[in-house]
Scaffold this active site. Structure first.
Site, PDB file in Angstrom:
ATOM      1  N   THR A  10       1.089  -1.033  -0.039  1.00  0.00           N
ATOM      2  CA  THR A  10       0.104  -0.045  -0.149  1.00  0.00           C
ATOM      3  C   THR A  10       0.813   1.296  -0.306  1.00  0.00           C
ATOM      4  O   THR A  10       1.880   1.501  -0.096  1.00  0.00           O
ATOM      5  CB  THR A  10      -0.596  -0.077   1.413  1.00  0.00           C
ATOM      6  OG1 THR A  10       0.208   0.169   2.318  1.00  0.00           O
ATOM      7  CG2 THR A  10      -1.949  -0.737   0.800  1.00  0.00           C
ATOM      8  N   MET A  11       0.387   2.232   0.132  1.00  0.00           N
ATOM      9  CA  MET A  11       0.704   3.818  -0.432  1.00  0.00           C
ATOM     10  C   MET A  11       1.338   3.600   1.827  1.00  0.00           C
ATOM     11  O   MET A  11       0.923   2.767   2.492  1.00  0.00           O
ATOM     12  CB  MET A  11      -0.415   4.800  -0.043  1.00  0.00           C
ATOM     13  CG  MET A  11      -1.021   4.625  -1.616  1.00  0.00           C
ATOM     14  SD  MET A  11      -1.293   6.427  -0.972  1.00  0.00           S
ATOM     15  CE  MET A  11      -2.777   6.234  -0.290  1.00  0.00           C
ATOM     16  N   ASP A  12       2.153   4.005   1.736  1.00  0.00           N
ATOM     17  CA  ASP A  12       3.358   4.637   2.747  1.00  0.00           C
ATOM     18  C   ASP A  12       4.210   2.854   3.708  1.00  0.00           C
ATOM     19  O   ASP A  12       5.194   2.879   4.647  1.00  0.00           O
ATOM     20  CB  ASP A  12       3.008   4.704   3.913  1.00  0.00           C
ATOM     21  CG  ASP A  12       2.089   6.088   4.040  1.00  0.00           C
ATOM     22  OD1 ASP A  12       2.589   7.006   3.530  1.00  0.00           O
ATOM     23  OD2 ASP A  12       0.521   6.349   4.229  1.00  0.00           O
ATOM     24  N   GLY A  14       6.909   2.005   2.094  1.00  0.00           N
ATOM     25  CA  GLY A  14       8.684   1.334   2.072  1.00  0.00           C
ATOM     26  C   GLY A  14       8.328   1.917  -0.047  1.00  0.00           C
ATOM     27  O   GLY A  14       9.773   1.222  -0.257  1.00  0.00           O
ATOM     28  N   SER A  16       9.450   3.389  -3.286  1.00  0.00           N
ATOM     29  CA  SER A  16       9.742   3.903  -3.400  1.00  0.00           C
ATOM     30  C   SER A  16      11.602   3.667  -2.631  1.00  0.00           C
ATOM     31  O   SER A  16      12.525   4.362  -2.996  1.00  0.00           O
ATOM     32  CB  SER A  16       9.139   5.338  -3.676  1.00  0.00           C
ATOM     33  OG  SER A  16       8.561   6.179  -4.339  1.00  0.00           O
ATOM     34  N   GLU A  87       6.600   2.803  -9.442  1.00  0.00           N
ATOM     35  CA  GLU A  87       5.269   3.661  -9.543  1.00  0.00           C
ATOM     36  C   GLU A  87       4.346   2.904 -11.079  1.00  0.00           C
ATOM     37  O   GLU A  87       4.186   3.228 -11.841  1.00  0.00           O
ATOM     38  CB  GLU A  87       5.038   4.970  -9.975  1.00  0.00           C
ATOM     39  CG  GLU A  87       5.339   6.163  -8.785  1.00  0.00           C
ATOM     40  CD  GLU A  87       4.919   5.986  -7.844  1.00  0.00           C
ATOM     41  OE1 GLU A  87       3.800   5.757  -7.869  1.00  0.00           O
ATOM     42  OE2 GLU A  87       5.231   6.591  -7.485  1.00  0.00           O
TER      43      GLU A  87
END
Length: 217
Positions: A10-12, A14, A16, A87
């Site tokens: 999910t987002m958050d 890690g 990237s 992404e």
């Protein structure tokens, strides 16, 4: 043997940060790679993490051709040992096919990083194809948390503080309007229960601040 790796969460979670770390680890061993991204929060042609780390990258437009780019680079005397693709959920199905071809035909490792599902809980086009083709699929172990403290499994979009489940998959800038004013678009991660109930952190706080009725007596 080269492989197509897919790292998801999910987002958050890690993604990237791991993409940047992966590039660092391979570069430190003398390997030469290329970094790609699209629609990064820091702007065009930049890979950034929420920890503040950034790196220059090649922007992937809808018509970008990975196979053509890599073959052209190699025929011009360049060296490419691996690709970092952040992404990747936003890549097209054809672009994921091109990445698989780079792995199989040119023996170049590809490390793709992306969110699995969108704010509607539906698979992104790029992620769906990666699930189908990846040699290795890795779910990140850094758990993002819902406001309630449970493990976050869903990505939510809010417009002017209200959670929405319809709209364009990719939102860049002000694309919706509310009362003829640009809508303030934000994202947060939720557990399945609160995503289903559309209970975001702001809404949960607002509900908790509503005073209870006084007892009659």
């Amino acid at each position: 043997m080269a492989e197509l790796h897919f790292f998801t969460g999910t987002m958050d979670s890690g993604k990237s940060t791991l993409a940047l770390q992966t590039n660092h680890n391979h570069a430190a061993r003398g390997r030469i790679g290329r970094i790609f991204t699209t629609h990064d929060r820091a702007g065009e042609a930049t890979l950034s993490s929420r920890l503040g780390l950034t790196h220059a990258a090649i922007e992937v437009a809808r018509d970008f051709d990975f196979w053509r780019y890599v073959v052209h680079s190699l025929t011009q005397g360049g060296r490419i040992d691996y690709l970092i693709c952040d992404e990747a959920q936003f890549y097209t199905r054809d672009q994921i096919d091109q990445l698989a071809k780079v792995v199989d035909e040119l023996q170049i490792d590809v490390f793709a990083f992306g969110i699995l599902t969108d704010f509607r809980s539906q698979l992104f086009e790029g992620s769906s194809r990666l699930v189908e083709l990846a040699d290795r699929m890795n779910v990140l172990q850094v758990e993002a948390l819902c406001w309630c403290g449970k493990r976050a499994t869903h990505n939510a979009r809010t417009e002017n503080g209200v959670m929405v489940t319809e709209g364009e998959v990719i939102v860049v800038g002000d694309v919706d309007t509310v009362d003829e004013q640009p809508a303030e678009v934000a994202y947060e991660v939720l557990c399945r229960q609160h995503h289903r109930r559309r209970l975001t952190a702001a809404r949960a706080q607002a509900v908790s601040l509503v005073p209870e009725p006084l007892p009659f007596g």
